[in-house]
Design an enzyme around this catalytic site. Structure first.
Site, PDB file in Angstrom:
ATOM      1  N   HIS A   1      35.100  36.789  41.055  1.00  0.00           N
ATOM      2  CA  HIS A   1      34.536  35.349  41.407  1.00  0.00           C
ATOM      3  C   HIS A   1      35.295  34.701  42.439  1.00  0.00           C
ATOM      4  CE1 HIS A   1      32.389  31.673  40.970  1.00  0.00           C
ATOM      5  NE2 HIS A   1      33.402  31.000  41.012  1.00  0.00           N
TER       6      HIS A   1
ATOM      7  N   TYR B   1      28.466  28.643  34.850  1.00  0.00           N
ATOM      8  CA  TYR B   1      27.197  29.495  35.385  1.00  0.00           C
ATOM      9  C   TYR B   1      25.955  28.752  34.703  1.00  0.00           C
ATOM     10  CZ  TYR B   1      29.926  33.667  36.614  1.00  0.00           C
ATOM     11  OH  TYR B   1      30.867  34.472  37.156  1.00  0.00           O
TER      12      TYR B   1
ATOM     13  N   LYS C   1      37.505  38.987  37.075  1.00  0.00           N
ATOM     14  CA  LYS C   1      36.828  38.814  35.873  1.00  0.00           C
ATOM     15  C   LYS C   1      37.242  40.003  34.970  1.00  0.00           C
ATOM     16  CE  LYS C   1      32.703  37.493  38.469  1.00  0.00           C
ATOM     17  NZ  LYS C   1      31.255  37.830  38.631  1.00  0.00           N
TER      18      LYS C   1
ATOM     19  N   GLU D   1      34.437  23.553  39.980  1.00  0.00           N
ATOM     20  CA  GLU D   1      35.082  24.587  39.254  1.00  0.00           C
ATOM     21  C   GLU D   1      36.635  24.511  38.950  1.00  0.00           C
ATOM     22  OE1 GLU D   1      33.829  28.098  41.367  1.00  0.00           O
ATOM     23  OE2 GLU D   1      31.664  27.757  40.888  1.00  0.00           O
TER      24      GLU D   1
ATOM     25  N   ASN E   1      31.466  43.222  38.937  1.00  0.00           N
ATOM     26  CA  ASN E   1      31.960  42.978  40.486  1.00  0.00           C
ATOM     27  C   ASN E   1      33.279  42.397  40.571  1.00  0.00           C
ATOM     28  OD1 ASN E   1      31.071  40.303  39.794  1.00  0.00           O
ATOM     29  ND2 ASN E   1      29.609  40.224  41.276  1.00  0.00           N
TER      30      ASN E   1
HETATM   31  P1  TYD Z   1      25.980  34.625  41.687  1.00  0.00           P
HETATM   32  O1  TYD Z   1      26.524  33.215  41.402  1.00  0.00           O
HETATM   33  O2  TYD Z   1      24.492  34.622  42.315  1.00  0.00           O
HETATM   34  O3  TYD Z   1      26.837  35.551  42.596  1.00  0.00           O
HETATM   35  P2  TYD Z   1      28.425  35.237  43.044  1.00  0.00           P
HETATM   36  O4  TYD Z   1      29.246  35.840  42.001  1.00  0.00           O
HETATM   37  O5  TYD Z   1      28.762  36.474  44.374  1.00  0.00           O
HETATM   38  O6  TYD Z   1      28.830  33.867  43.329  1.00  0.00           O
HETATM   39  O7  TYD Z   1      26.013  35.324  40.320  1.00  0.00           O
HETATM   40  C1  TYD Z   1      27.122  35.145  39.511  1.00  0.00           C
HETATM   41  C2  TYD Z   1      27.296  36.513  38.907  1.00  0.00           C
HETATM   42  O8  TYD Z   1      26.186  36.920  38.136  1.00  0.00           O
HETATM   43  C3  TYD Z   1      27.391  37.540  39.887  1.00  0.00           C
HETATM   44  O9  TYD Z   1      28.886  37.689  40.497  1.00  0.00           O
HETATM   45  C4  TYD Z   1      27.262  38.992  39.026  1.00  0.00           C
HETATM   46  C5  TYD Z   1      26.288  38.434  37.927  1.00  0.00           C
HETATM   47  N1  TYD Z   1      24.602  38.798  38.369  1.00  0.00           N
HETATM   48  C6  TYD Z   1      24.246  39.934  37.820  1.00  0.00           C
HETATM   49  O10 TYD Z   1      24.877  40.394  36.729  1.00  0.00           O
HETATM   50  N2  TYD Z   1      22.867  40.357  38.081  1.00  0.00           N
HETATM   51  C7  TYD Z   1      22.282  39.624  39.201  1.00  0.00           C
HETATM   52  O11 TYD Z   1      21.268  40.003  39.659  1.00  0.00           O
HETATM   53  C8  TYD Z   1      22.913  38.371  39.893  1.00  0.00           C
HETATM   54  C9  TYD Z   1      22.196  37.884  41.033  1.00  0.00           C
HETATM   55  C10 TYD Z   1      24.023  38.328  39.605  1.00  0.00           C
END
Ligand code: TYD
Length: 168
Positions: A132, A66, A26, A143, A129
């Protein structure tokens, strides 16, 4: 030989499947120069890189990517963050790569992500984070089609000295 995701290699043969998944560094991961680190972890594990590109993600791709989160309160901030700079999208192939890559990236919420995972080693907040990875074989299929043209994926021959395929 490329085995389509989720398709058993041979009838009556060993019961393993070859999968592909989408992994994307990301914008915060790119800014923090973590692209190489992410690639290294997947290579070191033995997975096979079959597609990779850097791009400024178009909003229509992000919206589709998303789509399940559209009603979440964090959705606008998520789209703005994902548009804030380039991402590096990759397709990795190998035995159970979907589940393995989720384990490698760690919990969505960096605070909960175990040390040793990418998020657990490099991130402190859920909204930044780093990386992805698709969360299911079906999601991965969707995807990969969304982010890549078929012609951008390379079916290169694996010399057999690696463990992207299950030995057997
Ligand atoms: P998600 O698809 O739930 O998680 P992952 O990436 O682990 O599959 O969420 C997508 C992204 O959305 C996540 O990586 C970071 C963001 N996000 C937030 O910013 N705040 C939140 O409370 C959540 C659940 C996700």
């Amino acid at each position: 030989m490329f085995i389509a995701p989720g398709v058993p290699r041979a009838a009556g043969g060993p019961t393993w499947t070859q999968e592909r998944t989408l992994v994307a560094v990301k914008p915060d991961g790119v800014q923090r120069r973590l692209v190489g680190t992410v690639i290294q972890r997947f290579e070191r594990r033995g997975f096979k890189l079959v597609g990779m590109k850097m791009l400024q993600a178009p909003e229509n791709i992000l919206a589709e990517h998303y789509q399940d989160l559209q009603r979440k309160p964090f959705y606008p901030a998520l789209i703005s963050y994902m548009s804030s700079g380039p991402v590096v999208a990759m397709v990795w192939e190998g035995y159970n790569v979907v589940r393995a890559s989720r384990a490698m990236i760690g919990h969505t919420d960096s605070t909960e992500a175990a040390p040793g995972t990418i998020r657990g080693d490099f991130s402190i907040h859920i909204s930044r984070n780093i990386v992805h990875a698709s969360d299911s074989v079906e999601g991965a299929r969707r995807e990969i089609q969304l982010w890549f043209q078929n012609s951008e994926l390379v079916n290169w021959a694996d010399g057999g000295h690696h463990n992207s395929s299950y030995p057997g």
